[in-house]
Design an enzyme around this catalytic site. Sequence first.
Site, PDB file in Angstrom:
ATOM      1  CG  HIS A  51      16.833 -89.871 -79.648  1.00 42.42           C
ATOM      2  ND1 HIS A  51      17.560 -89.112 -78.772  1.00 42.42           N
ATOM      3  CD2 HIS A  51      15.561 -89.885 -79.137  1.00 42.42           C
ATOM      4  CE1 HIS A  51      16.785 -88.690 -77.788  1.00 42.42           C
ATOM      5  NE2 HIS A  51      15.569 -89.148 -77.988  1.00 42.42           N
ATOM      6  CG  HIS A  67      24.565 -81.794 -79.053  1.00 42.44           C
ATOM      7  ND1 HIS A  67      23.427 -81.049 -78.885  1.00 42.44           N
ATOM      8  CD2 HIS A  67      24.330 -82.998 -78.489  1.00 42.44           C
ATOM      9  CE1 HIS A  67      22.537 -81.786 -78.242  1.00 42.44           C
ATOM     10  NE2 HIS A  67      23.044 -82.969 -77.987  1.00 42.44           N
ATOM     11  CG  ASP A  71      25.934 -90.361 -77.544  1.00 39.95           C
ATOM     12  OD1 ASP A  71      25.470 -90.994 -76.595  1.00 39.95           O
ATOM     13  OD2 ASP A  71      25.248 -89.674 -78.315  1.00 39.95           O
TER      14      ASP A  71
END
Length: 435
Positions: free
Chosen positions: A274, A313, A369
Site C-alpha cells: 500500500h 496500477h 510512487d
Amino acid sequence: MADSLTIIDNRTGKKYDLPIMYGTYNNYGAAIKAADLRQIKVADDDFGMLSYDPGFTNTASCKSSVCFIDGERGILHYRGYHIEKLAERSNFLETAYMILHGELPTKTQLEDWSWNITHHTMIHEQIKKFMDGFHYDAHPMGILISTVAALSTFYPEAKKVRDLETRKLEIYRLVAKMPTIAAFAYRHSMGLPYVYPDNELSYAGNFLNMLFKMAELKYKPNEVLEKALDVLFILHADHEQNCSANVMRGVGSSLPDPYVSIASAAAALYGPLHGGANEQVLRMLKEIGSKDKVPEYIKRAKSGEIRLMGFGHRVYKNYDPRARILREMAPKVFEVTGKNPLLDIALELGRIALEDDYFVSRKLYPNVDFYSGIIYQAIGFPVDMFPVLFAIPRTVGWLAQWQEMLDDADQKIARPRQVYTGYDIRDYIPIEKRK
Ligand code: CMC
C-alpha cells in the site's frame, strides 16, 4: 431500459428480479444490493446466495461522494475538483477543508479552519515523554501509529463520535497533530531535540520547520520545497476505498474514538503493498545504477523475472494523474536541492517503457510512487519517513471517509460473511482415543 437485473437459478429454474441501485449507465458504476441475493435459495432452510469477493475487488462497501477515480481515463477528482486544478490553484489546508466539508471554503471559513488547525498543533508534554520511550532506531511509522493511538487516552471525550461538536474538535486535533507527531518521530530517530510548531508558518512550512530547524532562531522554509510538499500532500489526501480507507471505515464502524481508528488505518498504510511502493522504486533505481543499464533491466521485466516498481496500477490503466504532476514538479525541486542522480535513470526508464509494446499493450504507466520517492529523497527525507509522509495528508481522507460512514443511515458495523469450507458437526474424541 428497466432498472433491474433478472437472475435465473438453474438449480431450481426460479427467476428473480433484483432492483439496480443508481442504475443509470455511467462510469460511476451500478450495483445491486448484495442482501437481495439472499432470497435465492434451493430450499426454505437454505441460508441463501452470497457473493464471494476476496479483496473486495468488485464490492461497493459504501456510497461515497468524497473522491472518484476513472482508471481508464486517468482521472482523479476530490468532490468533483480535478486533482490537477487543486495542485495548481489550491493549497493543502483549503483542499483538506473541501474534502472534509464537501465544498470549498469561503474566505471566513478558510481563516477559521486554518486558525483552528494552527492552534491545535501542540502535543501534550506527556505524549512527548511517551515518544521518548521508543528505542533510538525505532521506525518512525511504528512511532506514529503508536503515538496516535496513545492520543486516545488523552482525549477520552473523543468516544462521543455521534456528537458533532466533539467530532469537529477531534478532526482539528488529528489534522493538526499528525505533522507534529511525524516530525517528532523523525527527530527522535535522528537523535535530535524536538522542535515545537511555529504558528506563523503554513501547514507544510511548519512541518519543514519541525523537521529541519537546527540552531537558527527562526526557521525560514524554502518556498519551492514548501510548495512541493504542499502539492505532495494534496495528491495524497484521498484515494477512495483503498486498503487503509476501508480499515478506517471498518474499525470506525464499531464506534471507537477516531484516534484508534486512524492508528489502524495508518497500520494498513504501512504495508509494502500500500504505502511502501515508493521505497521499492528507490531500491530499484539504485540497483539499475546508471542510464545505460536501463535497456537490460527492461528486458528482465519483460521476461517476467522482475517487475518495474512504480509501474502499473490496479485501477489506473492510463497515466496516473498524480505521477504526471510530480514529473513536471521534480525539476523545480531539483533546482533547489541539486538533482537527485536517480532522476536520469527514472526518466530513461519511463521513456523506454512508454515506447515498448510490452508496457503499452498491458497499459502499464508510471504511478505516483515512481516520482514521489525521488522527490522526497531530494528534499532530505530518509526512506523510512516515506509512509509517514503519506499518512499525514491521508489523515484528511480517512477522516472524511469516517464521517461519511457515521452519517450514512445505511451503514452498520462492518461484518462480512464467509463461505464456510470446514467440517460439519462431529463428535469430540477423548485424547487417549485420538490417532
Ligand atoms: N512490471 C512489469 N510487468 C508488470 C508490472 C510491472 N510493474 N505490473 C504488471 N505487469 C504485467 C504482469 O506481469 C501481467 O503480465 P501478463 O498479462 O503477461 O501476465 C500484466 O502486467 C497484468 O499484471 P497484474 O499483476 O495482473 O496487474 P494488477 O492490476 O494485479 O497489479 C500492481 C497492479 C500495481 C500490483 C502491479 O502493476 C505492480 O506490481 N506494480 C509494481 C508495484 C507498484 O508500483 N505498486 C504501486 C502501486 S500505486 C500505489 C497507490 O496508488 O497507492
